[in-house]
Design a protein around this motif. Structure first.
Motif, PDB file in Angstrom:
ATOM      1  N   UNK A  63       6.720  33.771  34.015  1.00 29.68           N
ATOM      2  CA  UNK A  63       5.646  34.713  34.325  1.00 29.68           C
ATOM      3  C   UNK A  63       4.542  34.108  35.177  1.00 29.68           C
ATOM      4  N   UNK A  64       4.262  32.814  35.000  1.00 31.30           N
ATOM      5  CA  UNK A  64       3.134  32.204  35.688  1.00 31.30           C
ATOM      6  C   UNK A  64       3.526  31.726  37.081  1.00 31.30           C
ATOM      7  N   UNK A  65       4.126  32.630  37.847  1.00 31.88           N
ATOM      8  CA  UNK A  65       4.577  32.276  39.189  1.00 31.88           C
ATOM      9  C   UNK A  65       4.076  33.248  40.247  1.00 31.88           C
ATOM     10  N   UNK A  66       3.160  34.122  39.843  1.00 32.63           N
ATOM     11  CA  UNK A  66       2.575  35.051  40.803  1.00 32.63           C
ATOM     12  C   UNK A  66       1.171  35.414  40.327  1.00 32.63           C
ATOM     13  N   UNK A  67       0.458  36.135  41.154  1.00 33.50           N
ATOM     14  CA  UNK A  67      -0.935  36.440  40.852  1.00 33.50           C
ATOM     15  C   UNK A  67      -1.056  37.256  39.569  1.00 33.50           C
ATOM     16  N   UNK A  68      -0.213  38.274  39.388  1.00 35.67           N
ATOM     17  CA  UNK A  68      -0.306  39.115  38.198  1.00 35.67           C
ATOM     18  C   UNK A  68      -0.094  38.304  36.929  1.00 35.67           C
ATOM     19  N   UNK A  69       0.929  37.455  36.934  1.00 37.81           N
ATOM     20  CA  UNK A  69       1.201  36.637  35.763  1.00 37.81           C
ATOM     21  C   UNK A  69       0.105  35.629  35.493  1.00 37.81           C
ATOM     22  N   UNK A  70      -0.424  35.023  36.530  1.00 38.64           N
ATOM     23  CA  UNK A  70      -1.456  34.008  36.341  1.00 38.64           C
ATOM     24  C   UNK A  70      -2.797  34.629  35.967  1.00 38.64           C
TER      25      UNK A  70
ATOM     26  N   UNK B 179       2.242  24.640  39.692  1.00 39.57           N
ATOM     27  CA  UNK B 179       2.886  23.501  40.358  1.00 39.57           C
ATOM     28  C   UNK B 179       4.290  23.829  40.856  1.00 39.57           C
ATOM     29  N   UNK B 180       4.827  24.964  40.442  1.00 41.53           N
ATOM     30  CA  UNK B 180       6.186  25.340  40.831  1.00 41.53           C
ATOM     31  C   UNK B 180       6.191  25.755  42.305  1.00 41.53           C
ATOM     32  N   UNK B 181       6.951  25.069  43.156  1.00 40.56           N
ATOM     33  CA  UNK B 181       6.958  25.418  44.584  1.00 40.56           C
ATOM     34  C   UNK B 181       7.515  26.802  44.869  1.00 40.56           C
ATOM     35  N   UNK B 182       8.266  27.384  43.911  1.00 41.74           N
ATOM     36  CA  UNK B 182       8.820  28.719  44.137  1.00 41.74           C
ATOM     37  C   UNK B 182       7.831  29.827  43.786  1.00 41.74           C
ATOM     38  N   UNK B 183       6.671  29.478  43.221  1.00 38.95           N
ATOM     39  CA  UNK B 183       5.676  30.491  42.873  1.00 38.95           C
ATOM     40  C   UNK B 183       5.182  31.190  44.133  1.00 38.95           C
ATOM     41  N   UNK B 184       5.041  32.499  44.045  1.00 35.14           N
ATOM     42  CA  UNK B 184       4.598  33.290  45.201  1.00 35.14           C
ATOM     43  C   UNK B 184       3.066  33.316  45.239  1.00 35.14           C
ATOM     44  N   UNK B 185       2.501  32.236  45.721  1.00 31.63           N
ATOM     45  CA  UNK B 185       1.061  32.064  45.760  1.00 31.63           C
ATOM     46  C   UNK B 185       0.658  31.505  47.113  1.00 31.63           C
ATOM     47  N   UNK B 186      -0.500  31.922  47.592  1.00 28.06           N
ATOM     48  CA  UNK B 186      -1.075  31.252  48.745  1.00 28.06           C
ATOM     49  C   UNK B 186      -1.627  29.903  48.296  1.00 28.06           C
ATOM     50  N   UNK B 187      -1.930  29.053  49.219  1.00 26.96           N
ATOM     51  CA  UNK B 187      -2.499  27.749  48.870  1.00 26.96           C
ATOM     52  C   UNK B 187      -3.825  27.913  48.147  1.00 26.96           C
ATOM     53  N   UNK B 188      -4.631  28.860  48.586  1.00 23.35           N
ATOM     54  CA  UNK B 188      -5.930  29.091  47.948  1.00 23.35           C
ATOM     55  C   UNK B 188      -5.755  29.595  46.520  1.00 23.35           C
ATOM     56  N   UNK B 189      -4.801  30.491  46.303  1.00 21.79           N
ATOM     57  CA  UNK B 189      -4.553  30.996  44.951  1.00 21.79           C
ATOM     58  C   UNK B 189      -4.048  29.881  44.040  1.00 21.79           C
TER      59      UNK B 189
END
Length: 529
Positions: A38-45, A127-137
């Motif tokens: 779950x902690x791999x995108x903005x909604x989950x985080x 820290x997961x490189x597959x997370x759909x996050x911008x660098x700032x996020x």
């Protein structure tokens, strides 16, 4: 913590054992929600950070029957003595009963590692490189989690010393923890806060009210550096906060500014405590809401702890002006009531009737013979019913007159304390004149007598913290951090100074943690063996 992990592992293993013989019983999940996924995108985080904030909030908002739990950080110090207490409070003023089986120490040990575990789960996601996050996020969520992890570890190191260091989440049972050195723990805390101060947004750029800012991280860092004896670095962190967009509250504001009161008292009125409500000192506020799902945690007990049980006296009714229904779990110490404000002058507003309530008047109109007269308490009344108290936790809700819980915001950090941390850092660098200047910023606001370099000692700074922060600071942590708990209890708490021993400065490692850690020696703090 480890008990829960072990039991979960046993349950999962048992389900697998009894279902493997029947393929139609094999679980097939079309969707999987776990920290790892779950902690791999903005909604989950965003959900993860909200959950982490809720866990952090449980440090000071507990449910019954732990109604005295908050008070363990005040009684048995220099500022408070026991009142109408529950059993969990007794070992913190009768230190002979502070043992490894103490439930309060276990609660806070467990709370700390819940915060750390939750933060580690979030950090694994960011820290997961597959997370759909911008660098700032990615940097933002990492910084928030690292702040809270450092906050929990500083709490642990201050109160327990050497503790296990968990730098990642554990998905399997672990029963061989060892305690890390304070030096290693401090390096870990410092690394987290270096990242947090560099990557968190400034106070006016946070995405939502109540989110952590770089100024909050700097304030925590100042306290950490002071504990570590790095006074120049602590000073730099304080100055960074002071240079930001904050201002000491020195004029009336807020929802009761036209009513009798003063600027200092305005900060602690429900509806005035948040930055967007006009509190220009607020650095970190945990916001609570009445009658809103998720708006509060387990019936906050601050009012019931700090406000006396005046409603139990014939002729007295629970009312808004007296702070709502208190239970008097603690009382201010005689030193605070009689001596702490000596020398600050007769006009120190922090000692005004709006901030330190001393006199009571009968307010029940059904008792006309008493109504309006000053209460002359009996000896029994002075145990917890008719006693002076800080008004910072006054809180009354008409729809909840019995006051089982409070819903008042928790001001975790404000600018007034920044100046006190700065004064401490300056004094410890042999600059008492600069420390006096910092303290006089607060005294000018309070209309108190000014001080000079000759007045400044560590004990004077600790006294000033009482005048400014009574009811706000975790007093036990402050005295342990400054190495003054034993001395100040012995000198200033004449009611509860008979049983404290040098080893009581640190808390006992919970015995359940030692017993569950069967494959390595966790050890016990000296004196509790």
């Amino acid at each position: 913590m480890k008990k829960h992990i072990l039991l979960s592992f046993i349950f999962i293993a048992s389900v697998g054992l009894f279902s493997c013989s029947k393929s139609f019983l094999d679980e097939k999940s079309d969707s999987s929600y776990s920290p790892g996924s779950s902690f791999k995108n903005v909604a989950g985080l965003e959900a993860g950070i909200a959950g982490l904030q809720a866990t952090v909030r449980e440090q000071y908002t507990m449910q019954m029957p732990h109604q005295s739990l908050l008070a363990i950080f005040q009684v048995g110090t220099d500022v408070a003595i026991s009142g109408q207490e529950n059993p969990e409070l007794i070992p913190y003023h009768d230190y002979s009963r502070l043992l490894p089986v103490d439930p309060s120490a276990l609660y806070y040990w467990t709370w700390s590692y819940r915060v750390i575990t939750n933060a580690n789960q979030i950090l694994r996601g960011t820290a997961d490189p597959t997370a759909t996050l911008t660098d700032a996020q990615r940097k933002l969520y990492t910084a928030e989690a690292r702040f809270f992890r450092a906050y929990a570890y500083n709490f642990l190191v201050t109160l327990w010393g050497e503790v296990p260091l968990l730098d990642r989440p554990y998905d399997e049972p672990k029963t061989d923890f060892t305690r890390a050195s304070v030096a290693d723990l401090d390096k870990f805390i410092n690394d987290d806060l270096l990242y947090a101060t560099a990557n968190l947004p400034a106070i006016d750029a946070v995405s939502k009210p109540g989110r952590i800012s770089k100024e909050a991280a700097a304030q925590l860092f100042a306290e950490v550096y002071l504990r570590q004896g790095k006074n120049d670095l602590a000073e730099a962190q304080c100055l960074a906060v002071i240079a930001s967009n904050f201002k000491l509250v020195d004029t009336r504001y807020g929802i009761k500014k036209t009513e009798p009161g003063d600027a200092f008292a305005d900060m602690f009125i429900y509806g005035n405590q948040r930055r967007r409500q006009g509190n220009t000192e607020a650095i970190w506020v945990q916001e609570l809401e009445f009658n809103i799902p998720g708006g509060a945690t387990n019936l906050d007990q601050h009012r019931r702890v700090w406000v006396p049980f005046y409603g139990n006296v014939s002729g007295m009714l629970v009312c808004d002006s007296l702070g709502g229904r208190g239970v008097g779990r603690l009382r201010l110490s005689p030193w605070v009531i009689k001596s702490a404000y000596t020398g600050s002058g007769p006009n120190d507003i922090r000692n005004s009737k709006y901030n330190l309530h001393r006199d009571f008047y009968y307010n029940d109109p059904s008792k006309p013979a008493l109504f309006g007269k000053k209460v002359v308490p009996t000896p029994a009344d002075t145990l917890w019913s008719i006693v002076p108290y800080t008004t910072k936790w006054n809180h009354f809700i008409a729809s909840d007159p019995t006051g089982n819980g409070a819903f008042k915001d928790l001001i975790m950090m404000r600018l007034g304390e920044t100046y006190l941390l700065l004064a401490e850092a300056q004094f410890k660098q042999n600059r008492p004149g600069d420390a006096a200047t910092s303290i006089n910023k607060l005294r000018t606001r309070a209309n108190a007598a000014q001080v000079s370099a000759a007045d400044i000692t560590l004990n004077f700074i600790l006294d000033e913290r009482v005048r400014e922060l009574i009811g706000e600071e975790n007093r036990r942590m402050t005295l342990v951090r400054t190495g003054t708990l034993l001395d100040r209890v012995k000198r200033l708490n004449i009611r509860e100074n008979a049983t404290i021993q040098p080893y009581n400065v640190l808390l006992p490692i919970p015995q359940t943690e030692i017993d569950l850690n069967k494959d390595a020696k966790l050890g016990q703090n000296t004196g509790y063996n």
